[in-house]
Design a protein around this motif. Sequence first.
Motif, PDB file in Angstrom:
ATOM      1  N   ASN A   1       2.804  -4.617   9.162  1.00 19.00           N
ATOM      2  CA  ASN A   1       1.656  -4.812  10.366  1.00 19.00           C
ATOM      3  C   ASN A   1       0.329  -5.329   9.632  1.00 19.00           C
ATOM      4  O   ASN A   1       0.012  -5.023   8.494  1.00 19.00           O
ATOM      5  CB  ASN A   1       1.308  -3.672  11.258  1.00 19.00           C
ATOM      6  N   ASP A   2      -0.247  -6.385  10.377  1.00 18.08           N
ATOM      7  CA  ASP A   2      -1.458  -6.903   9.905  1.00 18.08           C
ATOM      8  C   ASP A   2      -1.525  -7.323   8.276  1.00 18.08           C
ATOM      9  O   ASP A   2      -2.464  -7.171   7.587  1.00 18.08           O
ATOM     10  CB  ASP A   2      -2.667  -5.993  10.062  1.00 18.08           C
ATOM     11  N   GLY A   3      -0.336  -7.857   7.922  1.00 22.08           N
ATOM     12  CA  GLY A   3      -0.390  -8.625   6.581  1.00 22.08           C
ATOM     13  C   GLY A   3      -0.132  -7.621   5.598  1.00 22.08           C
ATOM     14  O   GLY A   3      -0.324  -7.644   4.262  1.00 22.08           O
ATOM     15  N   ASN A   4       0.140  -6.077   5.872  1.00 19.07           N
ATOM     16  CA  ASN A   4       0.181  -5.283   4.954  1.00 19.07           C
ATOM     17  C   ASN A   4       1.620  -4.539   5.186  1.00 19.07           C
ATOM     18  O   ASN A   4       2.318  -4.472   6.226  1.00 19.07           O
ATOM     19  CB  ASN A   4      -0.543  -3.901   5.147  1.00 19.07           C
ATOM     20  N   LEU A   5       2.348  -4.242   3.946  1.00 19.44           N
ATOM     21  CA  LEU A   5       3.559  -3.498   3.814  1.00 19.44           C
ATOM     22  C   LEU A   5       3.225  -2.267   3.233  1.00 19.44           C
ATOM     23  O   LEU A   5       2.506  -1.987   2.083  1.00 19.44           O
ATOM     24  CB  LEU A   5       4.446  -4.241   2.764  1.00 19.44           C
ATOM     25  N   THR A   6       3.305  -1.154   4.209  1.00 24.12           N
ATOM     26  CA  THR A   6       2.928   0.145   3.788  1.00 24.12           C
ATOM     27  C   THR A   6       3.899   1.231   3.615  1.00 24.12           C
ATOM     28  O   THR A   6       4.955   1.208   4.628  1.00 24.12           O
ATOM     29  CB  THR A   6       1.691   0.938   4.957  1.00 24.12           C
ATOM     30  N   ALA A   7       4.108   1.802   2.557  1.00 22.11           N
ATOM     31  CA  ALA A   7       5.112   2.772   2.212  1.00 22.11           C
ATOM     32  C   ALA A   7       5.060   3.986   3.123  1.00 22.11           C
ATOM     33  O   ALA A   7       3.717   4.483   3.791  1.00 22.11           O
ATOM     34  CB  ALA A   7       4.911   3.378   0.813  1.00 22.11           C
TER      35      ALA A   7
ATOM     36  N   ALA B   1       6.729   3.501  -3.048  1.00 17.72           N
ATOM     37  CA  ALA B   1       5.688   3.642  -3.857  1.00 17.72           C
ATOM     38  C   ALA B   1       5.735   5.201  -4.200  1.00 17.72           C
ATOM     39  O   ALA B   1       5.538   5.983  -3.286  1.00 17.72           O
ATOM     40  CB  ALA B   1       4.398   3.456  -2.912  1.00 17.72           C
ATOM     41  N   ASP B   2       5.709   5.616  -5.339  1.00 16.66           N
ATOM     42  CA  ASP B   2       5.600   7.042  -5.777  1.00 16.66           C
ATOM     43  C   ASP B   2       4.458   7.545  -5.311  1.00 16.66           C
ATOM     44  O   ASP B   2       3.106   7.278  -5.444  1.00 16.66           O
ATOM     45  CB  ASP B   2       5.603   7.097  -7.465  1.00 16.66           C
ATOM     46  N   PRO B   3       4.318   8.610  -4.339  1.00 17.71           N
ATOM     47  CA  PRO B   3       3.200   9.322  -3.812  1.00 17.71           C
ATOM     48  C   PRO B   3       2.252   9.918  -4.906  1.00 17.71           C
ATOM     49  O   PRO B   3       1.154  10.198  -4.432  1.00 17.71           O
ATOM     50  CB  PRO B   3       3.984  10.424  -3.088  1.00 17.71           C
ATOM     51  N   VAL B   4       2.682  10.268  -6.248  1.00 21.07           N
ATOM     52  CA  VAL B   4       2.039  11.143  -7.045  1.00 21.07           C
ATOM     53  C   VAL B   4       1.134  10.086  -7.908  1.00 21.07           C
ATOM     54  O   VAL B   4       0.023  10.182  -8.280  1.00 21.07           O
ATOM     55  CB  VAL B   4       2.947  11.706  -7.926  1.00 21.07           C
TER      56      VAL B   4
ATOM     57  N   ARG C   1       0.755  -1.167   0.072  1.00 21.00           N
ATOM     58  CA  ARG C   1       0.234  -0.078   0.023  1.00 21.00           C
ATOM     59  C   ARG C   1       1.029   1.336  -0.041  1.00 21.00           C
ATOM     60  O   ARG C   1       1.894   1.242   0.536  1.00 21.00           O
ATOM     61  CB  ARG C   1      -1.039  -0.012   1.241  1.00 21.00           C
ATOM     62  N   THR C   2       0.439   2.298  -0.456  1.00 17.27           N
ATOM     63  CA  THR C   2       1.029   3.746  -0.481  1.00 17.27           C
ATOM     64  C   THR C   2       0.733   4.395   0.854  1.00 17.27           C
ATOM     65  O   THR C   2       0.282   3.765   1.680  1.00 17.27           O
ATOM     66  CB  THR C   2       0.297   4.621  -1.445  1.00 17.27           C
ATOM     67  N   VAL C   3       1.464   5.386   0.957  1.00 18.64           N
ATOM     68  CA  VAL C   3       1.328   6.232   2.168  1.00 18.64           C
ATOM     69  C   VAL C   3      -0.054   6.414   2.639  1.00 18.64           C
ATOM     70  O   VAL C   3      -0.570   6.502   3.824  1.00 18.64           O
ATOM     71  CB  VAL C   3       2.191   7.718   2.190  1.00 18.64           C
ATOM     72  N   THR C   4      -1.048   6.596   1.877  1.00 18.57           N
ATOM     73  CA  THR C   4      -2.415   6.952   1.933  1.00 18.57           C
ATOM     74  C   THR C   4      -3.381   5.704   2.245  1.00 18.57           C
ATOM     75  O   THR C   4      -4.490   5.712   2.360  1.00 18.57           O
ATOM     76  CB  THR C   4      -2.886   7.852   1.021  1.00 18.57           C
ATOM     77  N   GLY C   5      -2.588   4.471   2.232  1.00 25.16           N
ATOM     78  CA  GLY C   5      -3.307   3.278   2.290  1.00 25.16           C
ATOM     79  C   GLY C   5      -4.140   2.752   0.870  1.00 25.16           C
ATOM     80  O   GLY C   5      -4.618   1.630   0.909  1.00 25.16           O
ATOM     81  N   GLU C   6      -3.667   3.388  -0.033  1.00 23.69           N
ATOM     82  CA  GLU C   6      -4.227   2.961  -1.513  1.00 23.69           C
ATOM     83  C   GLU C   6      -3.417   1.688  -1.959  1.00 23.69           C
ATOM     84  O   GLU C   6      -2.245   1.482  -1.573  1.00 23.69           O
ATOM     85  CB  GLU C   6      -4.226   4.024  -2.433  1.00 23.69           C
ATOM     86  N   ARG C   7      -4.047   0.913  -2.892  1.00 21.57           N
ATOM     87  CA  ARG C   7      -3.279  -0.437  -3.303  1.00 21.57           C
ATOM     88  C   ARG C   7      -2.195   0.250  -4.318  1.00 21.57           C
ATOM     89  O   ARG C   7      -2.497   1.302  -5.148  1.00 21.57           O
ATOM     90  CB  ARG C   7      -4.152  -1.143  -4.382  1.00 21.57           C
ATOM     91  N   ILE C   8      -1.036  -0.206  -4.427  1.00 22.55           N
ATOM     92  CA  ILE C   8       0.020   0.309  -5.197  1.00 22.55           C
ATOM     93  C   ILE C   8      -0.095  -0.255  -6.712  1.00 22.55           C
ATOM     94  O   ILE C   8      -0.256  -1.508  -6.865  1.00 22.55           O
ATOM     95  CB  ILE C   8       1.502  -0.036  -4.774  1.00 22.55           C
ATOM     96  N   SER C   9      -0.226   0.437  -7.753  1.00 22.63           N
ATOM     97  CA  SER C   9      -0.209  -0.121  -9.028  1.00 22.63           C
ATOM     98  C   SER C   9       1.081  -0.601  -9.337  1.00 22.63           C
ATOM     99  O   SER C   9       2.136   0.160  -9.107  1.00 22.63           O
ATOM    100  CB  SER C   9      -0.855   1.215 -10.105  1.00 22.63           C
TER     101      SER C   9
END
Length: 653
Positions: free
Chosen positions: A384-390, A365-368, A244-252
């Motif tokens: 955490n909780d199965g997420n890797l978050t930028a 993850a590019d924030p733009v 996921r991105t910084v904002t919690g979105e799926r990374i493309s």
Amino acid sequence: MTSSERITKRPRIFSDPAPNGLAELFGTPRNVNLFGESNSGGFYTLRLEHRDGGLAGCRSHKGEERFVLFRSDRPGAIAKVVFSLENESNKPNTNMMASTAKSVEGRIHVLDVKEPYRGRDLGGLLFSEAIQAMRIKRGQQVLTKSCCDENSDNAYNSSLWARVRCHLDAEEDVRRHNKLINFYERLGCHVKPNVKIRYLNNNDGETYRRIPMECDINGDLPDSSDKIDSLCNDSISFLPVQLRTVTGERISVQYGSGNSVTGAQSNSNTENNDGAQLLRRVEWVAVQTQRGLTFRTTLGMHLCAEPSGKVVADRRKADAWECFCIEPGFDSDDSDADAILEEEDDFRRKKLWKLKSHHGTYLYADPVSSMFALSKEPKFWQANDGNLTATPDTPLRRLHYRKAWIFQSYSYVQAMRDKFLGFENLPKMNIREALDLLQSVPCHPFRKGPSLRSFLFHTAEVFRKMGYPDWVQLIALVHELGRIHSLDEEKMMEKSYDWTISSRTRIVGCLPPERCIFSEFRRLSPDIKNDQYNSQLGIYRRHCGLENVFLLWTGPEYMYHMLKANDVTIPSDGLLLLRFFSLYDWHTNNAYSDLESENDNDIKFFIAEFDEIRRRARRTCVSDFSGDECERLWDTHYSHIFQKYSLVDKLKW
């Protein structure tokens, strides 16, 4: 260079042991809570087994095979797929060449994921493994047939025997109309034309409908099967993860030019200018290897870091370019304090990790664009909780807040007030001179960026263009001028802690909020063991008003007192804006409600708005203002505001 050439020329993976992996990333009971379990029982991974023929006495289909998914910490399957592959008899055809062709009839008999383990596309993973197994098996049959037939053209026979049709029945209850059909359609299946849908009653009070479906897939021939990785290996452990991105979105991720997208990917992709597919909703599994981690989609495509800096997901085989070394982002060398903090799940959840590619670059993850990218500078993730978050967090930033918890006690704040509120530590100067001193101070204290002077002018201009009152523009221009004390490097380095940085603040003298900024370090605070300070109200009276509390000693807190001491005529709301914009836990998270007065509550929203715009301005400040530009802005606009509010003369600092 073509994709196939890149694959064949890449270095192979060596058998070096991986220093960090799944256990380090997700190795706490709370971190491994992948499927919403109230008590996961500790760290575990998943493993996949292939069983030819199923369990003895339980085979209900000719040629039956199955993949079974297990947790590493307990017996019993959590998911399975049962399938079979048979040759279809020759069918009459007027075309003699076509009449000799035999197609393959595969069937998915059972695809089942237990209720607690749904939502991470484990069904798609099992389906993909089953389809791939049928492809490879059919390819081996093609090779055997071609080698045994001395009069045949091997390539011709391969093309005939490689055709695969796989059948299955989507059986769903009528209350979830088309949910299962949509799932299989995302996997590349389609409803058979001109078939009758059957309605069933299984004596459980539910009505089901059974829809025949199929997929047509060309098989992989044996000479290419060695380019395919399967999760079915005794030495492989893996976990489903979401990136996921910084904002919690799926990374493309870019699927690769010229490659087709199938399965769960096909309904969630667009095409970029290069003709490559962009996958926007991807389910991943992190696979432990001897050298590091690989990330592959549930449909078998590995994330690949290319030397050019591109990140794609178009390879079925994991070699060196698909491996990422997991490195911790250390924020301290204090092993004693770390031993205390390691007991806290929250501390481990917020640790920083780097994903280093084979080329020495770092995945982020590019924030733009919300796409994967590579950087020469370290970039960080949290697990955490199965997420890797930028995360934009850095070890330097974490170290600063860690030291703030250590140093900024109630007694420290009182000592700093005694030291600086006499305003005799610096020579007198006006605001314009103070701004020029900050030309050499970076805007971002924890990473590279424009000067702090540029950021302050940029922020003031943002508020000006948005139509805010002139005194708000004034506060925006001076709110970080306390950093001039950081220029005295000798004093700053006495304890290697820079109090002037405009960071999130909190109230001292009472218990900090449970979820305050960097709360994982709260156990390092000297006040936490003092009964006088570790209650909800601490030393304060209920609803005493925030003007009567003590905040951490920071640059903005210093500027608030400095302006008051110089008898400026800024409206009182402006001074409150300066003091409380960094008290994020109060104005945004609604903490300290027992201390706030009615007047505090009235201005809370305005302060939160100021802080949001200020933080947005920091993100958009990407270049320096020239000296001439600063001079022009000052002469034509800001000098008049400062004169209006009695701030043109030399001030006590």
